[in-house]
Design an enzyme around this catalytic site. Structure first.
Site, PDB file in Angstrom:
ATOM      1  NE  ARG A   1      -3.263   0.002   2.941  1.00  0.00           N
ATOM      2  CZ  ARG A   1      -4.478   0.023   3.501  1.00  0.00           C
ATOM      3  NH1 ARG A   1      -5.114  -1.093   3.749  1.00  0.00           N
ATOM      4  NH2 ARG A   1      -5.038   1.159   3.785  1.00  0.00           N
TER       5      ARG A   1
ATOM      6  CB  ALA B   1     -10.173  -5.516   4.983  1.00  0.00           C
ATOM      7  CG  ASP B   2      -8.437   0.356   4.575  1.00  0.00           C
ATOM      8  OD1 ASP B   2      -8.676  -0.212   3.495  1.00  0.00           O
ATOM      9  OD2 ASP B   2      -7.439   1.071   4.762  1.00  0.00           O
ATOM     10  CB  SER B   3     -13.580   1.552   3.021  1.00  0.00           C
ATOM     11  OG  SER B   3     -12.670   2.626   2.936  1.00  0.00           O
TER      12      SER B   3
ATOM     13  CG  ASP C   1      -7.188  -3.150   2.773  1.00  0.00           C
ATOM     14  OD1 ASP C   1      -6.267  -3.052   1.961  1.00  0.00           O
ATOM     15  OD2 ASP C   1      -7.088  -2.851   3.974  1.00  0.00           O
TER      16      ASP C   1
END
Lengths: 414, 78
Positions: free
Chosen positions: A70, B36-38, B40
């Site tokens: 990321r 997980a975030d949004s 992901d």
């Protein structure tokens, strides 16, 4: 502005000549070149086949797999250098007012590798092929954003973008953020990760880079008559700035002081330097005025010195116009001869080199200097480091677009 | 085939969320259990689309919250 003083109390670096600040300094003093053939992509079709690169860089040495995926390399490099700088300060993060720490760290380009890879994915898969991380990994300000998120610093937070002057602009603005009383501490500097197919292609198309493929380590040769362009670099350098009374109260190690800067524009051409150097002269004079010193007070200038035929002459001429005879008493250098040109990180790496010159009373060399150029006739501290007292030292950084910066560093005295 | 879908789904989750294979159980919730975030979650859906060459409408994607949801939905579509 105010009588608040701004000192440097933490340093970090991830560079082609060393992967920590002490290794960076030792690399510079020993005259090490960071240039190597590019191996992570096929350079067969490229006129330039080398760059100054971080040796054996593996993102998994620093980040877990998900974090690494990321983070564009430009953010990875900055986070690594910032972590070293934070450790170096000796600060206990639980003890300080994190609302009073600004993070002003820039990049000249942003997530270039991400942009390239996602453009390919878009081309192959259409709009739904573009990652939700494309934008956050691309935008230049994310370097500052990521550092604030990691440490919880809630002071002013942004990045200034000015191509190869970026690192210096961000350090100057971070200095302001303390000087003006907006905060007491600041993470400042620059980062860049341009060594990619598209990045190298872009600069080779401009005919800006050296083609000395048979001997990369001698390719960056600022002020030498046979220079033929810059060597692309990468990495990050971070200076942790602190208001002097704040640093003194906790008995912090102080590397040096920032006492002023000058910013200006060439208003001349998108990429070529102004041969008259008026913009550079303005920047240097404004810096001397802000620091309230005379030209004869200056001991050392870490020049922009990119090893391009025109740029090195223009900068030399500007310095001669400002300093007159004293120009020849100054030890100049271009540490880009060793680090290559790390674009938005350059001003930060060179500011770090400059403050360390005041700290160690030692000036790193300009390496690869063999053949004098009559148009570049200053003392460039060629090939060997020089030991001398350095009280006032300047760092010059200039960027495409005609942005000029000069920062004045002073040996720390109570 | 169904085994195949399940193992492909799990390997995508392991890769994208950086979690260990043992954590990717049938009932594991992407957000609450796998971190997980949004963004992901959006990325996972896109990877499923790419891997299985299908299009998952947003209204369906909203209902895919666990590993089991994903496996069952994809087994149904593929």
């Amino acid at each position: 502005m105010s009588d608040r003083r701004v000192v440097i109390t933490g340093i970090g670096a991830l560079t082609p000549v060393g992967k920590t600040a002490p290794d960076f300094w030792n690399g510079l003093i020993s005259g090490k070149s960071g240039a190597q053939p590019i191996e992570h992509f096929d350079t067969e079709d490229f006129p330039t086949k080398f760059a100054a690169q971080i040796e054996d860089y593996d993102e998994l040495d620093y980040f877990d797999r998900k974090e690494a995926r990321r983070l564009d390399k430009v953010c990875q490099y900055a986070l690594i250098a910032a972590e070293e700088a934070m450790q170096d300060t000796g600060l206990d993060l639980e003890e300080i007012d994190k609302d009073r720490v600004s993070v002003i760290v820039g990049t000249g380009i942003g997530g270039m590798i991400t942009f390239y890879e996602q453009s390919i994915s878009f081309h192959e898969h259409g709009p739904r092929g573009v990652s939700p991380f494309f934008i956050p990994m691309l935008i230049p300000d994310m370097v500052a954003g990521q550092i604030s998120i990691k440490y919880g610093f809630k002071g002013p937070n942004f990045c200034a973008v000015s191509a190869c002057a970026t690192g210096s602009h961000n350090i100057g603005l971070a200095y302001d953020s303390i000087k003006s009383g907006q905060c007491d501490m600041a993470v400042s500097g620059g980062s860049e990760a341009p060594v990619s197919r598209i990045g190298v292609a872009g600069f080779t198309s401009m005919r800006a880079m050296s083609n000395r493929n048979d001997d990369p380590q001698t390719a960056s040769r600022p002020f030498d008559k046979n220079r033929d362009g810059f060597v692309l670099g990468e990495g990050s350098a971070i200076l942790f700035l602190e208001e002097y009374e704040h640093a003194k109260a906790r008995d912090a190690r102080i590397y040096g002081e920032i006492v002023g800067y000058g910013f200006s524009a060439d208003a001349h051409h998108i990429t070529a330097p102004d041969p008259e150097g008026e913009g550079v002269i303005l920047a240097i004079n404004r810096a001397l005025e802000a620091a309230d010193i005379e030209p004869t007070d200056v001991d050392h200038i870490n020049m922009h010195g990119t090893s391009t035929p025109l740029g090195d002459i223009a900068e030399t001429n500007s310095i001669k116009k400002v300093f007159g005879d004293h120009a020849y008493q100054i030890n100049h250098n271009s540490t880009k001869s060793m680090t290559g040109h790390a674009l938005g990180a350059a001003g930060a790496m060179e500011s770090l080199a400059t403050v360390l010159s005041t700290y160690h009373d030692m000036i790193p060399p300009t390496i690869n200097y063999d053949t004098p150029d009559p148009e570049c006739d200053l003392n460039y501290t060629t090939n060997e480091a020089v030991s001398r007292n350095v009280t006032y030292a300047l760092n010059n950084a200039f960027g495409f677009g005609g942005h000029n910066t000069t920062i004045v560093f002073k040996k720390f005295e109570e | 085939m169904s085994q195949d879908v399940e193992s492909k789904v799990k390997s995508i989750i392991v890769d994208k969320l950086g979690v260990d294979e043992e954590e990717v159980t049938h009932d594991a919730n992407f957000t609450n259990d796998l971190g997980a975030d949004s963004l992901d979650t959006v990325e996972l859906i896109m990877e499923f689309e790419k891997e299985f060459d299908i299009s998952i409408p947003d209204e369906d994607a909203e209902n895919i919250a666990t590993v089991g949801n994903a496996v069952e939905y994809l087994q149904d579509k593929v």
